[in-house]
Design a protein around this motif. Structure first.
Motif, mmCIF file in Angstrom:
data_model
loop_
_atom_site.group_PDB
_atom_site.id
_atom_site.type_symbol
_atom_site.label_atom_id
_atom_site.label_comp_id
_atom_site.label_asym_id
_atom_site.label_seq_id
_atom_site.Cartn_x
_atom_site.Cartn_y
_atom_site.Cartn_z
ATOM 1 N N ARG A 184 0.836 -1.193 0.000
ATOM 2 C CA ARG A 184 0.000 0.000 0.000
ATOM 3 C C ARG A 184 0.873 1.246 0.000
ATOM 4 N N PHE A 185 0.355 2.333 -0.590
ATOM 5 C CA PHE A 185 1.047 3.606 -0.515
ATOM 6 C C PHE A 185 0.024 4.721 -0.385
ATOM 7 N N ARG A 186 0.465 5.818 0.207
ATOM 8 C CA ARG A 186 -0.418 6.953 0.465
ATOM 9 C C ARG A 186 -0.030 8.121 -0.437
ATOM 10 N N VAL A 187 -1.045 8.759 -1.005
ATOM 11 C CA VAL A 187 -0.847 9.945 -1.839
ATOM 12 C C VAL A 187 -1.502 11.121 -1.131
ATOM 13 N N SER A 188 -0.734 12.198 -0.926
ATOM 14 C CA SER A 188 -1.250 13.382 -0.232
ATOM 15 C C SER A 188 -1.160 14.589 -1.154
ATOM 16 N N SER A 189 -2.203 15.408 -1.146
ATOM 17 C CA SER A 189 -2.230 16.620 -1.975
ATOM 18 C C SER A 189 -1.676 17.789 -1.186
#
Length: 525
Positions: A493-498
């Motif tokens: 899993r990976f997290r994408v943040s704006s």
């Protein structure tokens, strides 16, 4: 005289040991009862622990059972793991497969010319471009893709040149059409040359004999027949028919130079409007072949619109059977690109909609794959060779890179040849005038075609090299398992943040995401 006896002492005859043991046992009875209860409680605890473990295992199994990916997993077994091992990704087709090793992996090495003084002499000015393979404007043709996806059956055939010499060509290990050409051309027993045309094979006799040029299958082999060369001709050239066409067995993953078809994530993908004015919405995301798409069109429309596979055609043909007076049309809906990717955006003529090509000519790629998949709006370019001859070359309507090369090379009034650059990712124009001292010049005609191809130039050299045409070879349909040189993408899993603080976690650990499109849709949602 009577005697006096006593029961006290060592000679009393009383078993004092048993009496003491029994008295101790009586005293220990309550302790033993407690120990028994402890042992029983421990047995219950062990039993409960075992039950808890079994329930946990059942819960894990039940959790796996509710996941669709559980029923899509496959195991593999090799008959000889010393030769070949395999792994199966989620959704792999069940069945038995036979593999034959055509060639082993080798490294590629390029060596420059020598230098008289390697310690001081400079290499010289120029450009070196290093890029991952996949963007070339040519592509190997798998035998399995020919004849509308029906492929070419392996076997042996006898090839006899016009001098009467013959040789057996064994295709049991051939994988691509180039393999077939090499096996024919490398045979020293016959004087023939094989070459790949736009849609089929050509066998040319160079023996100078007068007999027939013959190719015939041996035994129950169908290899020559499937290649279209099972013929006997009284000529120096044997021209095979079109074996490069779409058919029911053509896979969706194969078309558009491997870019496939982009479907909608929600709702239908394709809307067909019959000439009667009735519209039909089709959901196509689960289908794998053009035959399945054709069957779905017929089923949903109730036969009002049918799909034809015209012999030798590289696209689909829709036929309206309603007899209405409107226009037969197809359009993508719900964010899908199905109509574009199936080549069905053309304007119909009467009751027939002839689709655009979705497979390129043999060994080439579609113009629609260039410019990052946006293609080019081709028009006219002006060419003046070094001898001063000039011509306006019309490239409009060219569907493949091969079409572009052929139109330039066959242009009337100018003596040039168009071919692929050594890098394989662009076009170059070569002046064929020996000894001419003028400039080779290419300018725009109508539009921006010369600039788009990177060919606008004027040089005293004999060659103009075009730019990188940026063929799109990774698309939404690209399998994650094919990336990173075949290593795929690791599960996790990976997290994408704006920049505004919003974030989303993309989960690739469940095996439900198989393509780049699956990941893109998660990111966009």
């Amino acid at each position: 005289m009577g005697r006096i006896s006593t029961g006290v002492g060592l000679v009393s005859g009383i078993n004092s040991k048993d009496i003491i043991d029994q008295l101790i046992a009586i005293e220990s009875r309550s302790k033993d009862q407690v120990q028994t209860r402890i042992d029983q409680t421990n047995q219950q605890r062990v039993a409960f622990t075992d039950l808890s473990t079994r329930l946990t295992t059942l819960r894990v199994s039940a959790t796996l059972l509710k996941k669709p990916s559980t029923f899509q997993n496959s195991d593999t077994a090799s008959s000889d793991e010393n030769v070949l091992t395999a792994t199966a990704t989620t959704g792999a087709a069940a069945g038995s497969y036979q593999f034959q090793v055509a060639r082993l992996v080798t490294t590629q090495q390029a060596v420059s010319v020598g230098f008289s003084d390697p310690t001081s002499q400079k290499v010289g000015a120029g450009t070196i471009t290093v890029e991952q393979g996949g963007g070339e404007l040519s592509s190997p043709v798998l035998l399995s893709q020919l004849n509308g996806g029906a492929g070419v059956r392996r076997g042996s055939f006898r090839l006899t040149d016009r001098s009467g010499a013959s040789a057996v060509i064994d295709l049991s290990t051939a994988v691509t059409l180039d393999d077939v050409v090499r096996k024919i051309n490398n045979n020293l027993d016959i004087s023939v040359r094989a070459s790949v045309g736009k849609d089929g094979l050509t066998i040319t006799d160079v023996s100078g004999g007068a007999a027939n040029l013959i190719a015939q299958d041996l035994g129950d082999s169908q290899a020559a027949n499937d290649l279209g060369i099972a013929q006997s001709v009284a000529a120096s050239s044997l021209e095979g028919p079109d074996i490069n066409s779409v058919g029911r067995s053509t896979t969706l993953a194969q078309i558009n130079d491997g870019r496939g078809v982009r479907f909608s994530t929600t709702g239908a993908d394709l809307r067909i409007t019959a000439r009667s004015g009735t519209t039909y919405d089709l959901t196509l995301g689960t289908f794998k072949t053009l035959g399945e798409v054709a069957d779905e069109i017929s089923r949903v429309t109730g036969g009002a619109v049918t799909t034809d596979f015209v012999a030798g055609a590289n696209g689909l043909t829709l036929t309206d059977t309603t007899g209405g007076g409107g226009t037969l049309a197809a359009a993508s809906i719900n964010g899908s690109k199905a109509a574009e990717d199936l080549g069905l955006t053309a304007i119909a003529a009467g009751n027939t909609l002839t689709g655009d090509d979705v497979v390129a000519s043999l060994g080439s790629v579609l113009v629609s794959s260039l410019n990052g998949g946006n293609g080019f709006n081709l028009s006219t370019i002006n060419i003046q060779d070094k001898a001063g001859n000039s011509a306006a070359v019309d490239l409009s309507g060219a569907l493949t890179v091969s079409d572009i090369l052929d139109r330039i090379s066959s242009a009337t009034g100018v003596n040039v040849t168009a071919r692929l650059k050594e890098s394989g990712n662009g076009i170059e124009i070569v002046d064929d005038n020996t000894g001419a001292v003028g400039n080779l010049t290419i300018t725009e005609g109508a539009g921006t075609t010369a600039a788009d191809l990177g060919l606008v130039a004027s040089t005293s050299d004999s060659t103009i090299k075009g730019g990188n045409l940026q063929r799109k070879w990774i698309a939404e349909t690209t399998l994650l398992s094919s990336l990173n040189g075949g290593k795929g993408i690791s599960a996790g899993r990976f997290r994408v943040s704006s920049s505004t603080g919003q974030s989303a976690t993309i989960d690739l650990s469940t095996g439900t995401k198989q393509t780049l499109g699956d990941v893109i849709r998660d990111l966009n949602s």
